[in-house]
Every structure is written in C-alpha cells, then in structure tokens.
Design an enzyme around this catalytic site. Structure first.
Site, PDB file in Angstrom:
ATOM      1  N   VAL A 172      55.446  68.754  95.226  1.00  0.00           N
ATOM      2  CA  VAL A 172      56.544  67.871  95.673  1.00  0.00           C
ATOM      3  C   VAL A 172      56.185  66.390  95.540  1.00  0.00           C
ATOM      4  CG1 VAL A 172      57.571  69.532  97.285  1.00  0.00           C
ATOM      5  CG2 VAL A 172      55.929  67.838  98.148  1.00  0.00           C
ATOM      6  N   LYS A 173      54.949  66.078  95.187  1.00  0.00           N
ATOM      7  CA  LYS A 173      54.533  64.673  95.147  1.00  0.00           C
ATOM      8  C   LYS A 173      55.016  63.995  93.849  1.00  0.00           C
ATOM      9  CE  LYS A 173      52.446  64.582  99.151  1.00  0.00           C
ATOM     10  NZ  LYS A 173      52.694  65.902  99.718  1.00  0.00           N
TER      11      LYS A 173
END
Ligand SMILES: Cc1ncc(COP(=O)(O)O)c(C=O)c1O
Length: 395
Positions: free
Chosen positions: A196-197
């Site tokens: 998700v980064k």
C-alpha cells in the site's frame, strides 16, 4: 444507476466491486524486471540490491541507503545502530503504526509518547520537550500521510538535548520538504515498501543516512552482525565472525528488481496521487463537517493517505461513516488506533485512553479515503458520490 439512498440504509451501493483504500500498481515493466533478476546469478542479496540502494540514496540525496526486509526491520536496525538500550527513553507519536515504537522496544528501551500537533497530525516539538528526562536518548517522529512533521522544530529539540532522530518516513517516500527529499534529514530515516506504500517491493524497507559509521553498523547488523573480513585473518578467506546479535534482514535481488522498476514510475505515481488528492479537495471543500487534509507546510508531499476528519456537522460520527462507506463498497481505513489504546502499551507502560487530548480529537474523526495510483476517474467519482450521498442522508 444507483439511487440516492445510502446502501447502509437499504439503497444500492455506488459500485459493485470493492475499491481498496490502497493498492500496488504492477505492470509488465515490473514483471519483466523480476523475471530478469530470477534468471541472474543471484537471487538472494546481490548486485541488484546494491543498485536499488544506490538509486534510493541518490534520489533522497544522502550517502547511504541500506535495504532491509520491511519498514519494521528498518526501524529495528536504526534503534540498534543508534545504541538504544534498556534504561533509555525514546519519544514518539501515538498516532502511528505500532512498528514506529519498535525502534525502541526491540532494543529494550522505553517508548515515551508525546502529543501531536493537530494540524499536521505529527509529533509536536513542545510536547516532546515536556517528556524529556535525563534518560531520553532519541526521538522518532512519523510523517503522517506523507506530510512532513515539523522537521525544523523537532531538530531544534534534538539539538538542545543531543538526541538521535529517526524519521519514520514510511508514508513519505517521494515527497520533498523545502526542496530537499523527505528522509534526507539527520540522523536516519526509514521507508516501507509494503504494497500500500508509495512504491512496493512486496515486503521491504530501507534506511537512509549521511552518517558513514551508522551505515556500516546498519549493514553489519542486517547480515548477522558478521565481520566478513576481520583484521589479522587476511589469508583465511573463510574466516567470518559474528560480533554480536545480528539478524538476517537481507532482501533479495528479485525484490530489488521490483523496487528499481517501481522507481522508474515514481513520477507517474506522484502525479496520479496529486491528481486524486486535488479532486477530493475540490469535491469536499464545501461539505460541512468533513475536514480535508491540512495544507502541506513548506512541502510537496507524495500523498500516501487522504485522511479526512468527520466532525459533528457532517451528521454522523466516524463509526457510522466507516460502516456506511463499506456498505457502498468503498474501502476506507482508520490511521491509527492511538498506541496508548493498545493492550501492550497499557500493560507494559501504564498508558490509558484519553491521555493525549490532541491525538484524541484527531482520532475521533479521522478516516482515510481510497488513494492509490491504480484508481480510475470513475473510482474517484464513486468515492465522491458515496460521501455526498452520506452527507445528504444526514442533512
Ligand atoms: C508509519 C509506519 N511505520 C512503520 C510501518 C511498518 O512497515 P512494514 O509494514 O514495512 O513493516 C508502517 C507500515 O505499515 C507504517 O505505516
């Protein structure tokens, strides 16, 4: 075409498929890079990891980048390299992921929480000052949602008391502060490359620093605290000895190849995240009771999260908002349950709910809306329509 009634109240959802709040973006470019690495001589840590570290160091504008298996293990390495140990106190923010504090806990040091500046939602330098004792050894600020903490204010506190600063920049890769990269500030900063980064290597992390000694320590700890070339044994190439308790936090060349391919797309990711944030800003500007993220302070952040605050005038509380958005098939998430709510912090260090008023106020309302480079314009419209529909329902 769904009607106007929210799905939570018997209407049809704005969309059929669930839209996640975060996601990786993987194309043939990444797939080809990983296959090429797999066909190389190394699949464990090899030359592609060196290249990935060099590219990240150059991008951030620091001397050293040390790749590791996650943001969490990056934090562990920084705590060890900083020399944190039992008896030390390390000050950090309550509004973060638990791993931020583990740069202290893994080393036997005590994480000490200080309240946040509610505008930036990051560690407040004055609150840090109030927590300093003769045992304070360091500060670990976190750049919430990608927006920088009060870097200057926190460095001032560190200077006043000779403290090590470890920046948890897991949210902030690719952003700048006063024209330098977020992460370039002393003493060390860490990134996460979780899917998700802002970029991903599957799992993965990185420590960046300008300090040669810290970098050497980080590298040795990452790989068993092994001296691979001890003095006095030059003619014994097999002679490799452990100097302390080290770890195997080595990343693979496959992950580094993925990371390098993601770096090629960093500008594209930033542009898309900026566009989504701008469209949300515009759409939500006139909705009472929905506080949009703060204006960046002297920064061009890479928006990792778009975290709004749901206030009373919106018509419902945060719990109702989250459940109603989920009913619309819009994935939202809360970043974060404050650390002092967690059983570990309460049982181990005696924290209780309600201790930090600014954190409480932010936590009560905060919700992250979907934001990632794979989102289409229709996805953005769905999020906006869901929010508008909920607001209309309660007003
Ligand atoms: C602020 C923050 N710190 C630390 C971490 C830990 O990173 P990782 O999941 O790569 O271990 C995360 C990621 O979830 C994070 O968001």
């Amino acid at each position: 075409m769904p009607g106007k009634q929210p799905a939570h109240y018997r209407g049809d959802p704005v969309r059929e498929e669930v839209l996640g709040y975060g996601s990786q973006s993987i194309t043939d470019h990444e797939k080809e890079a990983v296959v090429e690495a797999l066909e190389g001589d190394y699949i464990t840590r090899g030359p592609t990891v060196d290249e990935f570290e060099r590219r990240v160091a150059d991008l951030v504008g620091v001397e050293h980048a040390v790749a590791t298996t996650s943001g969490t293990t990056a934090l562990h390495l920084t705590g060890r390299a900083a020399g944190f140990e039992a008896g030390d106190e390390v000050i950090t923010t309550p509004l973060t992921f638990a791993s931020t504090s583990h740069a202290a806990t893994y080393c036997g040091a005590e994480p000490v929480l200080a309240d946040i500046d509610p505008h930036r939602r990051t560690l407040d330098p004055d609150a840090v000052r109030e927590q300093i004792t003769e045992d304070t050894a360091g500060i670990i600020p976190m750049h919430y949602a990608g927006h920088p903490a009060d870097i200057e204010g926190l460095l001032d506190v560190a200077d006043e008391h000779d403290l090590t600063v470890i920046w948890d920049a897991c949210h902030a890769f690719g952003g700048t502060w006063r024209d330098e990269a977020i992460g370039a500030q002393r003493d060390m900063a860490i990134f996460s490359f979780h899917p998700v980064k802002n970029i991903t290597t599957g799992e993965g992390g990185m420590v960046v620093t300008d300090d040669d000694d810290l970098a050497e320590r980080l590298r040795q700890l990452r790989s068993f605290d092994m001296d691979y070339d001890p003095a006095g044994h030059e003619s014994e190439p097999w002679y490799q000895v452990t100097e302390g308790i080290g770890y195997n936090y080595n990343v693979t060349d496959m992950q580094a190849a993925l990371g390098l391919a993601q770096l090629d797309r960093l500008d594209e990711f930033k542009q898309r995240r900026d566009e989504i944030a701008a469209r949300y800003d515009e759409a939500f500007a006139d909705i009472p009771g929905l506080r949009t993220p703060p204006e960046p302070v002297e920064a061009d952040p890479m928006y990792h999260l778009y975290a709004v605050e749901v206030r009373e005038e919106f018509g419902c509380d945060r719990e109702e908002f989250v459940n109603a958005m989920h009913a619309e098939n819009i994935g939202v998430q809360v970043h974060y349950v404050p650390l002092y709510y967690h059983p570990f912090f309460q049982e181990e260090y005696g924290y209780t709910e309600g201790m930090f008023p600014e954190t409480e106020r932010v936590y009560e309302g905060v919700v992250s809306l979907p934001l990632h480079a794979e989102m289409s314009d229709d996805d953005i419209d769905d999020v906006v329509r869901a929010v508008e529909r909920l607001h209309a329902h309660w007003n």
